[in-house]
Design an enzyme around this catalytic site. Sequence first.
Site, PDB file in Angstrom:
ATOM      1  N   CYS A  25       0.816  -1.216   0.000  1.00  0.00           N
ATOM      2  CA  CYS A  25       0.000   0.000   0.000  1.00  0.00           C
ATOM      3  C   CYS A  25       0.853   1.272   0.000  1.00  0.00           C
ATOM      4  CB  CYS A  25      -0.945  -0.005   1.199  1.00  0.00           C
ATOM      5  SG  CYS A  25      -0.150  -0.478   2.749  1.00  0.00           S
ATOM      6  N   HIS A  31      -2.863   6.299   4.606  1.00  0.00           N
ATOM      7  CA  HIS A  31      -1.423   6.447   4.805  1.00  0.00           C
ATOM      8  C   HIS A  31      -0.966   7.809   4.287  1.00  0.00           C
ATOM      9  CE1 HIS A  31      -1.302   2.422   6.075  1.00  0.00           C
ATOM     10  NE2 HIS A  31      -0.615   1.851   5.099  1.00  0.00           N
TER      11      HIS A  31
END
Length: 331
Positions: free
Chosen positions: A125, A238
Amino acid sequence: MRVAVVGATGAVGREILKVLEARNFPLSDLRLYASPRSAGVRLAFRGEEIPVEPLPEGPLPVDLVLASAGGALSKAKALVWAEGGALVVDNSSAWRYEPWVPLVVPEVNREKIFQHRGIIANPNCTTAILAMALWPLHRAFQAKRVIVATYQAASGAGAKAMEELLTETHRFLHGEAPKAEAFAHPLPFNVIPHIDAFQENGYTREEMKVVWETHKIFGDDTIRISATAVRVPTLRAHAEAVSVEFARPVTPEAAREVLKEAPGVEVVDEPGAKRYPMPLTASGKWDVEVGRIRKSLAFENGLDFFVVGDQLLKGAALNAVQIAEEWLKGA
């Protein structure tokens, strides 16, 4: 198109279902698989309740497998599914570093999709979110050195980790000492510079994934990359602070113009109006946000910027579905 979601009850699996529905993915049959303890759970899809089945031993009766049930399972089963005639798009790290397995972010290296031998790997990710901003800048100005500090959400460690953050924050706010099971230390009101196992060079595997995977996706291992991965008490997006030295002259204005034209990127860069990328605004969004674009004070041809992306979407479920969409379109 007959589709299977393996790991359907996990955080990424549930997100895959939402993405398939939201993007009206063309399918005639949907099979949901998970561990035996999840068998019988019913998940909503297009107005129906679809039962979760225990994963069978052999091939799956589908054309496409979207797998998100961990590396050990994918390592054991993906080849069986592929040999049974399905394309496997795998979200784990099991196949990313195999030379014959394409590692794909469609906005960067779509052509690799059509070189598959039954398995296509979804990137980590953190790497996928970085690639969305770095690739268009690399094409325009040629990145030489990249330094990344990540601020990674609890979702990167799975659904139970998200639950732990909420539960242990509640405990902390009620005067109890928070506990840690999903993380190395309690996460509420803390940051932990430790994600995945430490390697011999002092970096964690999570940090090295950024190096290995960016090189593979870009097809360029001359870019020098260093990362520090930090877990922070946010739920699902994130964030990454990025410093890049380029071979060619670059200005913040030129970089903004390049990024505004980049697919899957939203430039959010109005500091005077307090507009910049944040997990609060990027969560639930398909595009990654990029902002705080400014001239580096350390590199002559350099930029600093901040990028935030939903870890469960572009960092996982959305990217996997986009790979499948591009595969259906053909070369």
